[in-house]
Design a protein around this motif. Structure first.
Motif, PDB file in Angstrom:
ATOM      1  N   ALA A 190     -63.783 -69.497 -78.845  1.00  0.00           N
ATOM      2  CA  ALA A 190     -64.570 -69.959 -80.104  1.00  0.00           C
ATOM      3  C   ALA A 190     -65.930 -70.568 -79.166  1.00  0.00           C
ATOM      4  O   ALA A 190     -65.700 -70.969 -78.138  1.00  0.00           O
ATOM      5  CB  ALA A 190     -63.840 -71.145 -80.742  1.00  0.00           C
ATOM      6  N   VAL A 191     -67.121 -70.598 -80.038  1.00  0.00           N
ATOM      7  CA  VAL A 191     -68.344 -70.920 -79.391  1.00  0.00           C
ATOM      8  C   VAL A 191     -68.273 -72.490 -79.848  1.00  0.00           C
ATOM      9  O   VAL A 191     -68.432 -72.374 -81.031  1.00  0.00           O
ATOM     10  CB  VAL A 191     -69.534 -70.032 -79.701  1.00  0.00           C
ATOM     11  N   ASN A 192     -68.628 -73.300 -79.115  1.00  0.00           N
ATOM     12  CA  ASN A 192     -68.912 -74.757 -79.568  1.00  0.00           C
ATOM     13  C   ASN A 192     -70.201 -75.287 -79.490  1.00  0.00           C
ATOM     14  O   ASN A 192     -70.995 -74.790 -78.818  1.00  0.00           O
ATOM     15  CB  ASN A 192     -67.660 -75.519 -78.602  1.00  0.00           C
ATOM     16  N   ARG A 193     -70.355 -76.409 -80.180  1.00  0.00           N
ATOM     17  CA  ARG A 193     -71.540 -77.237 -79.836  1.00  0.00           C
ATOM     18  C   ARG A 193     -70.785 -78.631 -79.569  1.00  0.00           C
ATOM     19  O   ARG A 193     -69.629 -78.935 -79.691  1.00  0.00           O
ATOM     20  CB  ARG A 193     -72.298 -77.368 -81.098  1.00  0.00           C
ATOM     21  N   LEU A 194     -71.509 -79.423 -79.042  1.00  0.00           N
ATOM     22  CA  LEU A 194     -71.389 -80.887 -78.477  1.00  0.00           C
ATOM     23  C   LEU A 194     -71.654 -81.926 -79.421  1.00  0.00           C
ATOM     24  O   LEU A 194     -72.861 -81.762 -80.150  1.00  0.00           O
ATOM     25  CB  LEU A 194     -71.740 -81.229 -77.263  1.00  0.00           C
ATOM     26  N   GLU A 195     -70.945 -82.768 -79.875  1.00  0.00           N
ATOM     27  CA  GLU A 195     -71.088 -84.123 -80.597  1.00  0.00           C
ATOM     28  C   GLU A 195     -70.820 -85.125 -79.732  1.00  0.00           C
ATOM     29  O   GLU A 195     -69.799 -85.354 -79.174  1.00  0.00           O
ATOM     30  CB  GLU A 195     -70.189 -83.994 -81.839  1.00  0.00           C
ATOM     31  N   GLY A 196     -71.839 -85.991 -79.654  1.00  0.00           N
ATOM     32  CA  GLY A 196     -71.845 -87.425 -78.691  1.00  0.00           C
ATOM     33  C   GLY A 196     -72.477 -86.805 -77.500  1.00  0.00           C
ATOM     34  O   GLY A 196     -73.091 -85.658 -77.248  1.00  0.00           O
ATOM     35  N   THR A 197     -72.582 -87.811 -76.399  1.00  0.00           N
ATOM     36  CA  THR A 197     -73.090 -87.444 -75.143  1.00  0.00           C
ATOM     37  C   THR A 197     -72.293 -87.790 -74.008  1.00  0.00           C
ATOM     38  O   THR A 197     -71.274 -88.536 -74.161  1.00  0.00           O
ATOM     39  CB  THR A 197     -74.491 -88.451 -75.043  1.00  0.00           C
ATOM     40  N   GLY A 198     -72.657 -87.319 -72.877  1.00  0.00           N
ATOM     41  CA  GLY A 198     -71.952 -87.531 -71.563  1.00  0.00           C
ATOM     42  C   GLY A 198     -70.544 -87.287 -71.524  1.00  0.00           C
ATOM     43  O   GLY A 198     -70.050 -86.313 -72.278  1.00  0.00           O
ATOM     44  N   ASP A 199     -69.652 -88.027 -70.829  1.00  0.00           N
ATOM     45  CA  ASP A 199     -68.371 -87.623 -70.814  1.00  0.00           C
ATOM     46  C   ASP A 199     -67.461 -88.034 -72.159  1.00  0.00           C
ATOM     47  O   ASP A 199     -66.646 -87.444 -72.421  1.00  0.00           O
ATOM     48  CB  ASP A 199     -67.658 -88.532 -69.565  1.00  0.00           C
ATOM     49  N   GLY A 200     -68.210 -88.736 -72.944  1.00  0.00           N
ATOM     50  CA  GLY A 200     -67.633 -88.825 -74.263  1.00  0.00           C
ATOM     51  C   GLY A 200     -67.710 -87.970 -75.430  1.00  0.00           C
ATOM     52  O   GLY A 200     -67.440 -88.151 -76.563  1.00  0.00           O
ATOM     53  N   SER A 201     -68.614 -86.861 -75.064  1.00  0.00           N
ATOM     54  CA  SER A 201     -68.692 -85.787 -76.010  1.00  0.00           C
ATOM     55  C   SER A 201     -67.873 -84.969 -76.384  1.00  0.00           C
ATOM     56  O   SER A 201     -66.613 -85.043 -75.508  1.00  0.00           O
ATOM     57  CB  SER A 201     -69.998 -84.665 -75.201  1.00  0.00           C
ATOM     58  N   VAL A 202     -67.610 -84.275 -77.543  1.00  0.00           N
ATOM     59  CA  VAL A 202     -66.384 -83.829 -78.211  1.00  0.00           C
ATOM     60  C   VAL A 202     -67.166 -82.116 -78.463  1.00  0.00           C
ATOM     61  O   VAL A 202     -68.146 -82.064 -78.987  1.00  0.00           O
ATOM     62  CB  VAL A 202     -65.968 -84.460 -79.348  1.00  0.00           C
ATOM     63  N   ALA A 203     -66.325 -81.182 -78.153  1.00  0.00           N
ATOM     64  CA  ALA A 203     -66.570 -79.873 -78.292  1.00  0.00           C
ATOM     65  C   ALA A 203     -66.134 -79.631 -79.736  1.00  0.00           C
ATOM     66  O   ALA A 203     -64.992 -79.900 -80.396  1.00  0.00           O
ATOM     67  CB  ALA A 203     -65.986 -79.045 -77.334  1.00  0.00           C
ATOM     68  N   VAL A 204     -67.016 -79.066 -80.764  1.00  0.00           N
ATOM     69  CA  VAL A 204     -66.653 -78.615 -82.115  1.00  0.00           C
ATOM     70  C   VAL A 204     -66.972 -77.556 -82.500  1.00  0.00           C
ATOM     71  O   VAL A 204     -67.970 -76.771 -81.971  1.00  0.00           O
ATOM     72  CB  VAL A 204     -67.600 -79.726 -83.104  1.00  0.00           C
ATOM     73  N   PRO A 205     -66.133 -76.564 -82.839  1.00  0.00           N
ATOM     74  CA  PRO A 205     -66.362 -75.207 -83.115  1.00  0.00           C
ATOM     75  C   PRO A 205     -67.504 -74.961 -83.993  1.00  0.00           C
ATOM     76  O   PRO A 205     -67.788 -75.633 -85.115  1.00  0.00           O
ATOM     77  CB  PRO A 205     -64.953 -74.539 -83.737  1.00  0.00           C
ATOM     78  N   THR A 206     -68.481 -73.702 -83.604  1.00  0.00           N
ATOM     79  CA  THR A 206     -69.538 -73.481 -84.604  1.00  0.00           C
ATOM     80  C   THR A 206     -69.144 -72.513 -85.569  1.00  0.00           C
ATOM     81  O   THR A 206     -69.859 -72.318 -86.558  1.00  0.00           O
ATOM     82  CB  THR A 206     -70.619 -72.751 -83.774  1.00  0.00           C
ATOM     83  N   GLY A 207     -67.777 -71.900 -85.575  1.00  0.00           N
ATOM     84  CA  GLY A 207     -67.532 -70.860 -86.230  1.00  0.00           C
ATOM     85  C   GLY A 207     -67.952 -69.269 -85.728  1.00  0.00           C
ATOM     86  O   GLY A 207     -67.276 -68.389 -86.107  1.00  0.00           O
ATOM     87  N   GLU A 208     -68.703 -69.390 -84.649  1.00  0.00           N
ATOM     88  CA  GLU A 208     -68.769 -68.158 -83.751  1.00  0.00           C
ATOM     89  C   GLU A 208     -67.918 -68.005 -82.857  1.00  0.00           C
ATOM     90  O   GLU A 208     -67.187 -68.796 -82.350  1.00  0.00           O
ATOM     91  CB  GLU A 208     -70.366 -68.226 -83.205  1.00  0.00           C
ATOM     92  N   VAL A 209     -67.734 -66.783 -82.779  1.00  0.00           N
ATOM     93  CA  VAL A 209     -66.444 -66.309 -81.699  1.00  0.00           C
ATOM     94  C   VAL A 209     -67.013 -65.236 -80.621  1.00  0.00           C
ATOM     95  O   VAL A 209     -67.947 -64.319 -81.234  1.00  0.00           O
ATOM     96  CB  VAL A 209     -65.419 -65.535 -82.673  1.00  0.00           C
ATOM     97  N   GLU A 210     -66.590 -65.178 -79.580  1.00  0.00           N
ATOM     98  CA  GLU A 210     -67.138 -64.375 -78.600  1.00  0.00           C
ATOM     99  C   GLU A 210     -65.759 -63.738 -77.859  1.00  0.00           C
ATOM    100  O   GLU A 210     -64.619 -64.465 -77.831  1.00  0.00           O
ATOM    101  CB  GLU A 210     -68.094 -64.980 -77.560  1.00  0.00           C
ATOM    102  N   THR A 211     -65.891 -62.376 -77.494  1.00  0.00           N
ATOM    103  CA  THR A 211     -64.660 -61.694 -76.858  1.00  0.00           C
ATOM    104  C   THR A 211     -65.075 -61.312 -75.486  1.00  0.00           C
ATOM    105  O   THR A 211     -66.003 -60.696 -75.342  1.00  0.00           O
ATOM    106  CB  THR A 211     -64.184 -60.471 -77.704  1.00  0.00           C
ATOM    107  N   LEU A 212     -64.227 -61.706 -74.538  1.00  0.00           N
ATOM    108  CA  LEU A 212     -64.539 -61.094 -73.188  1.00  0.00           C
ATOM    109  C   LEU A 212     -63.453 -60.282 -72.778  1.00  0.00           C
ATOM    110  O   LEU A 212     -62.468 -60.579 -72.988  1.00  0.00           O
ATOM    111  CB  LEU A 212     -64.456 -62.328 -72.197  1.00  0.00           C
ATOM    112  N   ASP A 213     -63.757 -58.975 -72.039  1.00  0.00           N
ATOM    113  CA  ASP A 213     -62.885 -58.265 -71.505  1.00  0.00           C
ATOM    114  C   ASP A 213     -62.433 -58.648 -70.152  1.00  0.00           C
ATOM    115  O   ASP A 213     -63.399 -59.108 -69.451  1.00  0.00           O
ATOM    116  CB  ASP A 213     -63.227 -56.618 -71.554  1.00  0.00           C
ATOM    117  N   CYS A 214     -61.239 -58.501 -69.871  1.00  0.00           N
ATOM    118  CA  CYS A 214     -60.427 -59.147 -68.581  1.00  0.00           C
ATOM    119  C   CYS A 214     -59.223 -58.916 -68.481  1.00  0.00           C
ATOM    120  O   CYS A 214     -58.369 -58.299 -69.391  1.00  0.00           O
ATOM    121  CB  CYS A 214     -60.719 -60.514 -68.453  1.00  0.00           C
TER     122      CYS A 214
END
Length: 498
Positions: free
Chosen positions: A335-359
């Protein structure tokens, strides 16, 4: 040490034993004589459960602060030192220098080490509490945190704790046999352990040969086809948990080039003005690596590199994807995230966008967790700690905890040292203030020994460990290494008892 000690021949020591009743400890091929006044007559008996950094630091402070305390350390494995032995990267030998301090503690006249004793199975915490005035639980965090996503049980997905245990010789991980026949590895988490794993995967074999990495792991890494390692975090560059030292080692790793996404650093330069110095240095190094054009020499080095590594930000795992056989990992959906808040207190929130990595390899470095050791000990399953106040276990007088069991898996060895000293201070306070009843004698190890003997448990002493240590060093020297660790508990015990 507060008591007189003398190194004597075995015959002279046995004569002393017969004539004076003094206690003997074997010590480097000699016999160490310890007077009753410093050891067996110590009035206050404290036991420490766990022979890792937290346990040894706790014991060290207790011995220094209280001249009338006997400290016994119980460890599940025959070998001591916990994460210093099994967690510190093999190419960081300077971090292991603390072992010399722990060795001094173990050899102290008022300290005894009992390896090969599994508290909670071989002996209960309640039995220890009957035998000692105080019991300190310092057994660390042996569990793995789960991602909680589909596919995490596929072949080729490993917790970082197990992968680190594999190359560091932890007996329970010796058969791990991770698949390294893929081009790309993904590590989830951006702390120092994640960077350690990335570095080991990409380090030149000739450099690793000089370390105490296990030969079995070295052989596997020599055949590895991994050429690219991506270290993925759910938040941004300003929340990376690693330190500048580990990142600098990645930047300078021979035959590698960084693979960063410059757009993920938008706005980071402006934040440098207000962040604390340690994080500022780390962020400056990331910015320079990701955004600044390299100098000519560095540009040429990167062009010639055959391996690559990179940090990826604002990504959280959604699913580990299987290959055509349905059994082995072939990729990971993020899931591709965006941050809400700042610094160490920030929270990752999903944007709805998705990415796939081959591994073909996924290593999860999202944290360790402590596990309950005994039903009689309070435990918070959500925080994975023993509930405590300054190390005092709640509603259990005389029971304490230190290290990651007390705080959760945070910080480095120095953090654990301070944490353990604080717990030891609480113990000393309670021993000297009357909070604990020390007027009645407690048997200590002399009460536990018969229980273990009846149950067929044969403890390993510190001098027994020194035989294992000597054998490991001998095997290592034959291969041009500082040591070659014994990987099997039975072999450890056989060596200790030779």
């Amino acid at each position: 040490m507060s008591s007189p000690q003398v190194l004597l021949s075995k015959a002279a020591a046995l004569n002393l034993l017969l004539t004076s009743g003094r206690r003997l400890n074997r010590f480097n091929g000699h016999v160490r004589v310890i007077t009753r006044s410093a050891s067996s007559a110590a009035h206050q008996k404290v036991c420490v459960v766990g022979g890792g950094p937290a346990g040894f630091y706790t014991a060290q402070h207790l011995l220094k602060a209280c001249q009338d305390v006997q400290v016994d350390i119980y460890e599940r494995l025959p070998v001591p030192f916990g994460l210093v032995r099994f967690g510190v990267a093999p190419d960081h030998p300077e971090v292991k220098n603390v072992i010399s301090t722990f060795t001094q503690t173990a050899r102290h006249a008022r300290c005894c080490y009992y390896g090969n004793v599994n508290v909670g199975t071989d002996v209960s915490v309640e039995e220890l509490r009957e035998a000692y005035h105080a019991v300190v639980l310092s057994y660390g965090a042996e569990g793995n945190r789960s991602m909680g996503v589909p596919g995490e049980d596929l072949e080729g997905v490993y917790p970082a704790k197990d992968f680190v245990g594999w190359y560091n010789g932890l007996p329970s991980n010796r058969e791990l046999n991770p698949g390294l026949d893929c081009e790309t590895a993904v590590i989830l988490g951006q702390g120092n352990v994640a960077l350690d794993v990335a570095r080991i995967l990409l380090s030149p074999i000739d450099e690793l040969k000089k370390t105490d990495i296990t030969q079995r792991s070295l052989d596997a890494l020599a055949q590895s086809r991994v050429r690219r390692v991506l270290v993925v975090g759910r938040r941004g560059p300003l929340q990376v948990a690693g330190t500048v030292k580990e990142l600098r080692e990645m930047v300078n790793l021979p035959d590698t080039k960084p693979e960063m996404v410059a757009s993920e650093f938008e706005g980071v330069a402006e934040a440098l003005k207000v962040i604390p110095r340690p994080r500022k240095r780390l962020t400056e190094l990331m910015l320079k690596t990701a955004v600044d054009p390299p100098a000519e020499k560095e540009r040429q080095r990167r062009q010639a590199a055959s391996l690559s590594w990179g940090l990826r930000f604002l990504r959280s795992p959604l699913e580990v994807l299987a290959g055509p056989d349905g059994a082995r990992v072939a990729g990971i959906r993020l899931a591709v995230n965006r941050l809400e808040g700042t610094g160490d207190g920030s929270v990752a929130v999903p944007t709805g966008e998705v990415e796939t990595l081959d591994c073909g390899l996924v290593i999860t470095s999202i944290g360790y967790k402590s596990l309950p050791i005994d039903p009689a000990v309070p435990f918070d399953p959500r925080k994975a700690i023993v509930p405590n106040s300054l190390g005092r276990v709640q509603q259990a007088a005389g029971l304490y905890c230190s290290g990651w069991l007390k705080t959760g898996p945070i910080g480095v060895i120095a953090t654990t040292m301070n944490n353990s000293f604080d717990t030891a201070h609480s113990v000393v306070e309670d021993l000297t203030s009357g909070c604990l009843d020390v007027t009645s004698a407690k048997p200590g190890s002399t009460g536990i020994g018969p229980l273990l003997d009846k149950r067929g448990v044969k403890p390993v002493s510190f001098s027994d460990w020194e035989k294992i240590n000597q054998e490991e060093r001998r095997r290592g020297a034959a291969q041009g290494k500082p040591r070659e660790k014994l990987l099997d508990v039975e072999e450890m015990l056989k060596t200790a008892r030779t």
